[in-house]
Design a protein around this motif. Sequence first.
Motif, PDB file in Angstrom:
ATOM      1  N   PRO A 128     -23.227 -19.756  -4.206  1.00 26.58           N
ATOM      2  CA  PRO A 128     -21.868 -19.990  -4.704  1.00 26.58           C
ATOM      3  C   PRO A 128     -21.783 -21.160  -5.677  1.00 26.58           C
ATOM      4  N   LEU A 129     -22.836 -21.969  -5.737  1.00 26.14           N
ATOM      5  CA  LEU A 129     -22.877 -23.091  -6.673  1.00 26.14           C
ATOM      6  C   LEU A 129     -23.533 -22.668  -7.979  1.00 26.14           C
ATOM      7  N   PRO A 130     -23.120 -23.229  -9.121  1.00 26.09           N
ATOM      8  CA  PRO A 130     -23.814 -22.948 -10.379  1.00 26.09           C
ATOM      9  C   PRO A 130     -25.176 -23.629 -10.393  1.00 26.09           C
ATOM     10  N   SER A 131     -26.133 -22.985 -11.055  1.00 26.78           N
ATOM     11  CA  SER A 131     -27.499 -23.503 -11.079  1.00 26.78           C
ATOM     12  C   SER A 131     -28.028 -23.552 -12.505  1.00 26.78           C
ATOM     13  N   VAL A 132     -28.864 -24.546 -12.769  1.00 29.17           N
ATOM     14  CA  VAL A 132     -29.463 -24.742 -14.082  1.00 29.17           C
ATOM     15  C   VAL A 132     -30.963 -24.920 -13.908  1.00 29.17           C
ATOM     16  N   ALA A 133     -31.750 -24.211 -14.723  1.00 31.37           N
ATOM     17  CA  ALA A 133     -33.195 -24.407 -14.752  1.00 31.37           C
ATOM     18  C   ALA A 133     -33.535 -25.275 -15.953  1.00 31.37           C
ATOM     19  N   LEU A 134     -34.297 -26.326 -15.718  1.00 31.98           N
ATOM     20  CA  LEU A 134     -34.840 -27.147 -16.800  1.00 31.98           C
ATOM     21  C   LEU A 134     -36.273 -26.686 -17.021  1.00 31.98           C
ATOM     22  N   VAL A 135     -36.504 -25.948 -18.102  1.00 35.71           N
ATOM     23  CA  VAL A 135     -37.800 -25.312 -18.334  1.00 35.71           C
ATOM     24  C   VAL A 135     -38.613 -26.140 -19.312  1.00 35.71           C
ATOM     25  N   THR A 136     -39.685 -26.729 -18.800  1.00 38.11           N
ATOM     26  CA  THR A 136     -40.650 -27.438 -19.626  1.00 38.11           C
ATOM     27  C   THR A 136     -42.007 -26.786 -19.402  1.00 38.11           C
ATOM     28  N   GLY A 137     -42.754 -26.556 -20.458  1.00 39.00           N
ATOM     29  CA  GLY A 137     -44.061 -25.940 -20.302  1.00 39.00           C
ATOM     30  C   GLY A 137     -43.949 -24.513 -19.798  1.00 39.00           C
ATOM     31  N   PRO A 138     -44.940 -24.065 -19.013  1.00 38.35           N
ATOM     32  CA  PRO A 138     -44.986 -22.653 -18.621  1.00 38.35           C
ATOM     33  C   PRO A 138     -43.942 -22.257 -17.594  1.00 38.35           C
ATOM     34  N   ALA A 139     -43.358 -21.081 -17.822  1.00 35.64           N
ATOM     35  CA  ALA A 139     -42.522 -20.392 -16.838  1.00 35.64           C
ATOM     36  C   ALA A 139     -43.091 -18.985 -16.763  1.00 35.64           C
ATOM     37  N   PHE A 140     -44.147 -18.826 -15.965  1.00 34.49           N
ATOM     38  CA  PHE A 140     -44.893 -17.579 -15.908  1.00 34.49           C
ATOM     39  C   PHE A 140     -44.620 -16.857 -14.590  1.00 34.49           C
ATOM     40  N   GLY A 141     -44.560 -15.530 -14.630  1.00 39.18           N
ATOM     41  CA  GLY A 141     -44.446 -14.745 -13.406  1.00 39.18           C
ATOM     42  C   GLY A 141     -43.261 -15.180 -12.561  1.00 39.18           C
ATOM     43  N   ALA A 142     -43.559 -15.671 -11.354  1.00 35.90           N
ATOM     44  CA  ALA A 142     -42.492 -16.134 -10.467  1.00 35.90           C
ATOM     45  C   ALA A 142     -41.684 -17.261 -11.094  1.00 35.90           C
ATOM     46  N   GLY A 143     -42.321 -18.078 -11.947  1.00 42.99           N
ATOM     47  CA  GLY A 143     -41.588 -19.132 -12.640  1.00 42.99           C
ATOM     48  C   GLY A 143     -40.587 -18.574 -13.629  1.00 42.99           C
ATOM     49  N   PHE A 144     -40.981 -17.514 -14.332  1.00 40.83           N
ATOM     50  CA  PHE A 144     -40.072 -16.785 -15.213  1.00 40.83           C
ATOM     51  C   PHE A 144     -38.874 -16.291 -14.412  1.00 40.83           C
ATOM     52  N   ASP A 145     -39.131 -15.639 -13.280  1.00 41.21           N
ATOM     53  CA  ASP A 145     -38.059 -15.057 -12.473  1.00 41.21           C
ATOM     54  C   ASP A 145     -37.201 -16.139 -11.827  1.00 41.21           C
ATOM     55  N   LEU A 146     -37.809 -17.269 -11.460  1.00 41.35           N
ATOM     56  CA  LEU A 146     -37.051 -18.383 -10.907  1.00 41.35           C
ATOM     57  C   LEU A 146     -36.036 -18.884 -11.936  1.00 41.35           C
ATOM     58  N   GLN A 177     -16.050 -28.683 -12.161  1.00 40.14           N
ATOM     59  CA  GLN A 177     -15.091 -27.578 -12.202  1.00 40.14           C
ATOM     60  C   GLN A 177     -14.593 -27.253 -10.786  1.00 40.14           C
ATOM     61  N   ALA A 178     -13.526 -26.460 -10.712  1.00 42.67           N
ATOM     62  CA  ALA A 178     -12.957 -26.096  -9.414  1.00 42.67           C
ATOM     63  C   ALA A 178     -13.940 -25.212  -8.646  1.00 42.67           C
ATOM     64  N   PRO A 179     -14.401 -25.636  -7.470  1.00 40.16           N
ATOM     65  CA  PRO A 179     -15.444 -24.892  -6.748  1.00 40.16           C
ATOM     66  C   PRO A 179     -15.081 -23.443  -6.443  1.00 40.16           C
ATOM     67  N   LEU A 180     -13.856 -23.187  -5.994  1.00 43.02           N
ATOM     68  CA  LEU A 180     -13.485 -21.814  -5.656  1.00 43.02           C
ATOM     69  C   LEU A 180     -13.452 -20.930  -6.903  1.00 43.02           C
ATOM     70  N   ALA A 181     -13.022 -21.488  -8.022  1.00 42.53           N
ATOM     71  CA  ALA A 181     -12.997 -20.719  -9.261  1.00 42.53           C
ATOM     72  C   ALA A 181     -14.423 -20.385  -9.709  1.00 42.53           C
ATOM     73  N   VAL A 182     -15.298 -21.366  -9.639  1.00 39.66           N
ATOM     74  CA  VAL A 182     -16.690 -21.151 -10.051  1.00 39.66           C
ATOM     75  C   VAL A 182     -17.363 -20.114  -9.162  1.00 39.66           C
ATOM     76  N   SER A 183     -17.259 -20.281  -7.848  1.00 41.81           N
ATOM     77  CA  SER A 183     -17.925 -19.344  -6.938  1.00 41.81           C
ATOM     78  C   SER A 183     -17.320 -17.953  -7.052  1.00 41.81           C
ATOM     79  N   GLY A 184     -15.999 -17.879  -7.222  1.00 40.77           N
ATOM     80  CA  GLY A 184     -15.349 -16.577  -7.349  1.00 40.77           C
ATOM     81  C   GLY A 184     -15.764 -15.833  -8.605  1.00 40.77           C
ATOM     82  N   MET A 185     -15.860 -16.549  -9.712  1.00 38.23           N
ATOM     83  CA  MET A 185     -16.274 -15.892 -10.957  1.00 38.23           C
ATOM     84  C   MET A 185     -17.757 -15.548 -10.940  1.00 38.23           C
ATOM     85  N   LYS A 186     -18.583 -16.394 -10.315  1.00 36.37           N
ATOM     86  CA  LYS A 186     -19.994 -16.048 -10.163  1.00 36.37           C
ATOM     87  C   LYS A 186     -20.146 -14.740  -9.388  1.00 36.37           C
ATOM     88  N   GLU A 187     -19.404 -14.615  -8.303  1.00 34.34           N
ATOM     89  CA  GLU A 187     -19.485 -13.402  -7.492  1.00 34.34           C
ATOM     90  C   GLU A 187     -18.980 -12.190  -8.271  1.00 34.34           C
TER      91      GLU A 187
END
Length: 257
Positions: free
Chosen positions: A93-111, A198-208
């Motif tokens: 329900p929380l927003p997430s951000v990936a900080l990608v440095t160097g390789p993002a291979f296989g499972a790293g790509f999918d993560l 941001q408003a947590p319920l709005a963020v989680s609701g729109m993510k869903e």
Amino acid sequence: MQPSALHVEDRDDGVRVLTLSNPARRNALDDSQVARLDEALASAPGKARAVLIRGEGGAFCSGYDLNLLAAPTGDRLPDDALMACLARLETLPLPSVALVTGPAFGAGFDLSASCDFRVGAEDALFSMPPARLGIVYSPDGLMRAARLVGVARAKNLFLTGRRLDAKDALAWGLLDECLPAAEAEARALELCRTLAGQAPLAVSGMKETFRLLTRAALSDEERAHLREVRARAFASEDAREGRAAFLEKRTPRFSGR
């Protein structure tokens, strides 16, 4: 060899920072680290309002430990725990951000694809190697990639195993932003702080809502069939040859069996 670890930092600005730490293997994932990541994601709601996932030492994640991608055990596929963890991240329900440095291979790509946003350094590099390893990737992972870059480009990535640099990843939609390495971390944290404000319920609701609007509509029978397809590939001679060739740094000799 230093064991894998996951560092968890809960910041005062509402951001939980999860740092993959397996520097000897460029932050490759193993079962214990996947379990720790899953636990850290499960406990994040109520303690944070945004999550940042990053890797230690200039690499995001070089993939999943190939020694663990062996033949299925009973009705369990080798990557079941990983796929469950990524599903938790995708539905968090929380927003997430990936900080990608160097390789993002296989499972790293999918993560990275399982996160809501991806901020990349100029040295970010993406690759999906299942065809070179003789395995069939999870339908959920294939769908995540297709949602980001479209079906044709997802096929290009998964069927050729090509590597995509940061410039092309930005153009294709795998990255939302691409900055010099010295600026990427600060920007990723800034984005997380904005999301946390941001408003947590709005963020989680729109993510869903977004998730339900873009989900893969597979029937139970179709999912069972694809699971059998994946199990056969994991147990095949080609999968054994693909793993051996990768570890021995040679061209695989596939037989179709």
